[in-house]
Write a protein that holds these residues in place. Sequence first.
Motif, PDB file in Angstrom:
ATOM      1  N   VAL A 103       8.290  23.979   8.469  1.00 51.75           N
ATOM      2  CA  VAL A 103       8.297  25.431   8.558  1.00 51.75           C
ATOM      3  C   VAL A 103       9.753  25.886   8.623  1.00 51.75           C
ATOM      4  N   ILE A 104      10.099  26.805   7.730  1.00 48.59           N
ATOM      5  CA  ILE A 104      11.445  27.363   7.692  1.00 48.59           C
ATOM      6  C   ILE A 104      11.330  28.852   8.033  1.00 48.59           C
ATOM      7  N   ALA A 105      12.107  29.310   8.977  1.00 46.53           N
ATOM      8  CA  ALA A 105      12.155  30.730   9.323  1.00 46.53           C
ATOM      9  C   ALA A 105      13.419  31.304   8.706  1.00 46.53           C
ATOM     10  N   CYS A 106      13.316  32.519   8.193  1.00 46.80           N
ATOM     11  CA  CYS A 106      14.514  33.154   7.644  1.00 46.80           C
ATOM     12  C   CYS A 106      14.470  34.646   7.934  1.00 46.80           C
ATOM     13  N   SER A 107      15.635  35.245   7.838  1.00 45.31           N
ATOM     14  CA  SER A 107      15.776  36.681   8.002  1.00 45.31           C
ATOM     15  C   SER A 107      16.561  37.191   6.799  1.00 45.31           C
ATOM     16  N   ILE A 108      15.986  38.182   6.126  1.00 48.03           N
ATOM     17  CA  ILE A 108      16.619  38.760   4.938  1.00 48.03           C
ATOM     18  C   ILE A 108      17.025  40.186   5.260  1.00 48.03           C
ATOM     19  N   ARG A 109      18.301  40.482   5.007  1.00 47.10           N
ATOM     20  CA  ARG A 109      18.816  41.830   5.275  1.00 47.10           C
ATOM     21  C   ARG A 109      18.271  42.809   4.235  1.00 47.10           C
ATOM     22  N   PRO A 110      18.315  44.112   4.525  1.00 46.27           N
ATOM     23  CA  PRO A 110      17.813  45.110   3.576  1.00 46.27           C
ATOM     24  C   PRO A 110      18.481  45.032   2.195  1.00 46.27           C
ATOM     25  N   ASN A 111      19.721  44.543   2.133  1.00 50.08           N
ATOM     26  CA  ASN A 111      20.405  44.440   0.844  1.00 50.08           C
ATOM     27  C   ASN A 111      20.069  43.148   0.093  1.00 50.08           C
ATOM     28  N   GLY A 112      19.185  42.319   0.664  1.00 49.23           N
ATOM     29  CA  GLY A 112      18.751  41.100  -0.013  1.00 49.23           C
ATOM     30  C   GLY A 112      19.499  39.841   0.378  1.00 49.23           C
ATOM     31  N   THR A 113      20.576  39.969   1.153  1.00 47.91           N
ATOM     32  CA  THR A 113      21.297  38.772   1.564  1.00 47.91           C
ATOM     33  C   THR A 113      20.543  38.058   2.681  1.00 47.91           C
ATOM     34  N   LEU A 114      20.724  36.773   2.731  1.00 45.86           N
ATOM     35  CA  LEU A 114      20.052  35.945   3.726  1.00 45.86           C
ATOM     36  C   LEU A 114      20.891  35.909   4.989  1.00 45.86           C
TER      37      LEU A 114
END
Length: 65
Positions: free
Chosen positions: A1-12
């Motif tokens: 399981v990989i958790a990620c957060s993506i900013r509103p501009n699409g950057t990780l």
Amino acid sequence: VIACSIRPNGTLEYARIEESGDSMTFAIVCKDALERAAPFPKLPFDVPEIYRNENIVIRWKFSYM
């Protein structure tokens, strides 16, 4: 399981391994694939104003046979 957060501009913002399962090597490869896919495109739908400056948090579950 990989958790990620993506900013509103699409950057990780981050990608982290939460569960490696039976293979840490596979987990690392999956995390690397997610990082290489960034930046992500803008969402294909209108986001309500209240959430437009919030990051999108996603948990991905990868498996192989």
